[in-house]
Motif scaffolding. Structure first.
Motif, PDB file in Angstrom:
ATOM      1  N   HIS A 362       5.585   9.757 -13.075  1.00  0.00           N
ATOM      2  CA  HIS A 362       5.852   9.605 -14.507  1.00  0.00           C
ATOM      3  C   HIS A 362       6.019   8.132 -14.839  1.00  0.00           C
ATOM      4  N   ASP A 363       6.015   7.840 -16.139  1.00  0.00           N
ATOM      5  CA  ASP A 363       6.162   6.465 -16.593  1.00  0.00           C
ATOM      6  C   ASP A 363       7.612   5.996 -16.480  1.00  0.00           C
ATOM      7  N   ASP A 366      10.399   1.119 -18.926  1.00  0.00           N
ATOM      8  CA  ASP A 366       9.899  -0.204 -19.326  1.00  0.00           C
ATOM      9  C   ASP A 366       8.451  -0.430 -18.891  1.00  0.00           C
ATOM     10  N   ALA A 367       7.697   0.655 -18.726  1.00  0.00           N
ATOM     11  CA  ALA A 367       6.305   0.537 -18.289  1.00  0.00           C
ATOM     12  C   ALA A 367       5.492  -0.276 -19.291  1.00  0.00           C
ATOM     13  N   GLN A 368       4.527  -1.048 -18.762  1.00  0.00           N
ATOM     14  CA  GLN A 368       3.727  -1.938 -19.592  1.00  0.00           C
ATOM     15  C   GLN A 368       2.316  -1.393 -19.771  1.00  0.00           C
ATOM     16  N   GLU A 369       1.561  -2.047 -20.634  1.00  0.00           N
ATOM     17  CA  GLU A 369       0.164  -1.689 -20.862  1.00  0.00           C
ATOM     18  C   GLU A 369      -0.695  -2.936 -20.777  1.00  0.00           C
ATOM     19  N   PRO A 424      -5.330   5.815  -9.284  1.00  0.00           N
ATOM     20  CA  PRO A 424      -4.981   6.213 -10.659  1.00  0.00           C
ATOM     21  C   PRO A 424      -3.614   6.899 -10.747  1.00  0.00           C
ATOM     22  N   ARG A 425      -2.845   6.854  -9.670  1.00  0.00           N
ATOM     23  CA  ARG A 425      -1.513   7.470  -9.604  1.00  0.00           C
ATOM     24  C   ARG A 425      -1.553   8.983  -9.788  1.00  0.00           C
ATOM     25  N   ARG A 442       2.999   1.204 -10.677  1.00  0.00           N
ATOM     26  CA  ARG A 442       4.089   2.060 -11.144  1.00  0.00           C
ATOM     27  C   ARG A 442       4.805   1.459 -12.354  1.00  0.00           C
ATOM     28  N   ASP A 443       4.514   0.177 -12.633  1.00  0.00           N
ATOM     29  CA  ASP A 443       5.089  -0.482 -13.798  1.00  0.00           C
ATOM     30  C   ASP A 443       4.132  -0.464 -14.989  1.00  0.00           C
ATOM     31  N   ILE A 444       3.002   0.237 -14.831  1.00  0.00           N
ATOM     32  CA  ILE A 444       2.014   0.373 -15.899  1.00  0.00           C
ATOM     33  C   ILE A 444       2.043   1.818 -16.386  1.00  0.00           C
ATOM     34  N   THR A 445       1.913   2.050 -17.672  1.00  0.00           N
ATOM     35  CA  THR A 445       1.884   3.424 -18.173  1.00  0.00           C
ATOM     36  C   THR A 445       0.687   4.154 -17.563  1.00  0.00           C
ATOM     37  N   ILE A 446       0.880   5.409 -17.245  1.00  0.00           N
ATOM     38  CA  ILE A 446      -0.167   6.181 -16.574  1.00  0.00           C
ATOM     39  C   ILE A 446      -1.430   6.261 -17.436  1.00  0.00           C
TER      40      ILE A 446
END
Length: 621
Positions: A362-363, A366-369, A424-425, A442-446
């Protein structure tokens, strides 16, 4: 399956009610139930009044008001009787009899109207609640990690999404209304009986504890059975779904008889559970009726004695008889309602188990794009396990520069697919990290991460819709020209153009009307149209002939420029141009380097290459 702690029965039903309590129609239904209950309470009292009136008129006595609810009915209706007697110059006794009799008809009509409105409105909100539950469950299924589906059977999920939610729809539509209505009826009827004769009410209540005990015993026995029924129904759905999906394999290996016997064995289990439950229900219903009948007999016997001594009127005893019938109705229905509640509880637990299932991947908050991606992927001491114990990847170290093509080789089970599933997680690494352009994935939105990745699987999934929609799947806005260009690059355009309906041709379920090679080329066109910065080809040319593979490879040579590409293939001749090749063995990198470097090592890669080349030459001879 990872899920939250099991909820208590009260919490489960409170949550269920939450699906219908938000609709205004529920308030209208509650008001209608109150009116219907009031009608139910007053009708027997009116009947008792009528009987006492007839007796009073026949004996030439004055009509007197009854006690309790009967007095309320009398006070409400007697003004209408006086008015009718005055206007029509009717005999007061006959006018009173007419008004009270007509009141019964009016009450019956009102009960019918109120019942119709209750059922209609409940149907509306039960369908809405079912829609909301399906929506919640479907959203949960779409958001679940791949590890969730590793532990679930498709048939079980389908059974929960259909049969269990349909069961809950029936609960909303029937049991909920009946529960509220019967509780109110019990309260009003007992009050009405007590207002007529507390002594007779107390005697009549003697049978109630026995009826409640019988109902409780029935509930305890039937509850686990309903859970078994729902689970076994899921098993049947799973077996049926698997056999239909694998029908060609079943027939190809002449296993029809074996599959029939396997399915028959599961049907037999389902049959046995239902028969056992039917036996329990068959015992309960006559027992409940017997106890109810005893209560009626007690009223007739004791009430009759009271009439003889003049302590009660005949109308009061008759009203008591009707009240007892109405009381025993809800009490007898306790068995049915208990059964409905038990089934609803079993179904709700199975549905909420899916809705509440924890999402492993899961996201972060503080996940980034990424707006743009270069495609620099780095594997740093990556370890991975599907079950948390047995590692399928160990100490994977890779530094893939933007635009490079990485070929992954290895025997079956060596971990090739596991590596590309981590990018792609679809799964998260058990240890270590994978970084994209310097940032841990893992710090990027899925959603953002996967928007930059295109994947073509060995066995691509083709939806049962048009070829145009299949190619454009996942691309929000595209043109016909763009779709056709992607199809041309994937060497599938000429085939599609030759079809009578062209790109609007609908394919069968899972693309059954297409060959394996055609399905893979459609999947390649889909990935190319997406125009991702990172491309994953999982043995994507395994089902095409050598000539078609050569044609696709020519198109890919141009398209792979400026893309980071991971290629899994068994045909070593198609990866000689790869910038980097890794050979996996038991989940670890055994060899790595360029084609020339690996050939010079004279190791696993050299043996695989020589074996394929020798086999190809032998085939040509």
């Amino acid at each position: 399956m990872s899920s939250r702690p099991k909820q208590s029965n009260i919490k489960t039903f409170t949550r269920l009610i939450g699906y219908i309590s938000k609709y205004w129609e529920l308030k209208a239904i509650l008001i209608l139930i109150l009116f219907t209950t009031a009608s139910t309470a007053i009708s027997p009292a009116i009947v008792g009044n009528i009987i006492d009136m007839i007796r009073a008129v026949a004996e030439g006595n004055t009509i007197e008001a009854s006690e309790g609810v009967g007095e309320i009915a009398y006070q409400m209706l007697i003004p209408f009787a006086d008015w009718l007697s005055l206007v029509r110059e009717m005999d007061p006794g006959k006018a009173t009899l007419f008004v009270f009799s007509f009141a019964l008809i009016v009450l019956s009509i009102l009960e019918g109207v109120f019942s119709y409105m209750q059922r209609y409105l409940l149907t509306i909100i039960s369908q809405r609640a079912g829609f909301d539950m399906r929506d919640d469950m479907y959203n949960s299924l779409l958001e679940q990690s791949f590890s969730f589906y590793d532990q679930q059977r498709t048939g079980q999920l389908m059974a929960r999404a259909t049969g269990d939610i349909n069961m809950l729809g029936r609960f909303f539509n029937m049991a909920f209304r009946m529960a509220i209505s019967n509780i109110l009826v019990l309260i009003t009827v007992i009050y009405s009986m007590t207002s007529l004769s507390p002594e007779l009410t107390l005697i009549a209540m003697v049978t109630i504890p026995f009826l409640l005990f019988t109902t409780s015993s029935f509930s305890k026995r039937v509850r686990p059975m309903w859970k078994e029924v729902r689970e076994q129904n899921g098993v049947l759905t799973s077996v049926l779904q698997e056999n239909l999906s694998g029908l060609r394999v079943v027939r190809g290996f002449s296993r029809e008889e074996y599959e029939e016997e396997k399915f028959g064995a599961e049907v037999k289990k389902f049959f046995d559970i239902n028969v056992t439950m039917a036996r329990v229900r068959a015992f309960f219903m006559p027992m409940a009726s017997l106890i109810s009948s005893v209560g009626i007999v007690i009223i007739i016997w004791y009430g009759g004695k009271q009439v003889i001594t003049g302590a009660l009127t005949l109308g009061t005893v008759l009203a008591f008889y009707f009240y007892m019938n109405r009381l025993m109705g809800p009490v007898r229905m306790l068995g049915f309602m208990t059964s409905m509640f038990v089934r609803a509880q079993a179904a709700a637990e199975r549905v909420f188990e899916i809705i509440d299932a924890e999402i492993d991947v899961h996201d972060k908050d503080d996940a980034q794009e990424f707006m743009t991606v270069e495609g620099h992927l780095v594997f740093e001491d990556v370890w991975f396990s599907y079950d948390g114990q047995n590692m399928v990847l160990t100490e994977i170290e890779l530094d893939v520069k933007p635009g490079q093509t990485i070929a992954i080789l290895g025997a079956t089970g060596s971990g090739k697919s596991s590596i590309i599933n981590l990018i792609p997680r679809f799964y998260d690494v058990s240890k270590g990290s994978i970084k994209l352009d310097g940032l841990d994935i893992r710090d990027i939105t899925i959603k953002n991460l996967r928007s930059h990745i295109g994947i073509v699987r060995q066995d691509p999934y083709i939806f049962s819709t048009t070829l145009r929609e299949n190619i454009a799947y996942g691309v929000e806005s595209t043109s016909t020209k763009g779709i056709e260009e992607a199809a041309k690059q994937a060497k599938i355009h000429e085939f599609i153009a030759s079809l009578p309906e062209g790109y609007d041709t609908k394919v069968g379920e899972r693309g059954v009307t297409l060959s394996g090679g055609q399905k893979q080329r459609v999947a390649i066109a889909r990935a190319l149209l997406k125009n991702p910065k990172i491309l994953v080809l999982d043995d994507s040319t395994s089902s095409v002939d050598t000539q078609t593979e050569y044609e696709i490879q020519q198109a890919l040579d141009q398209l792979l420029e400026n893309r980071t590409t991971f290629v899994i293939t068994q045909r070593l001749s198609s990866i000689k141009k790869a910038d980097y090749i890794i050979v996996l063995e038991d989940g670890a990198i055994a060899e790595e380097g360029s084609h020339e470097h690996l050939m010079a090592l004279d190791g696993i890669y050299r043996k695989l290459y020589d074996t394929q080349i020798t086999g190809a030459r032998g085939g040509d001879l």
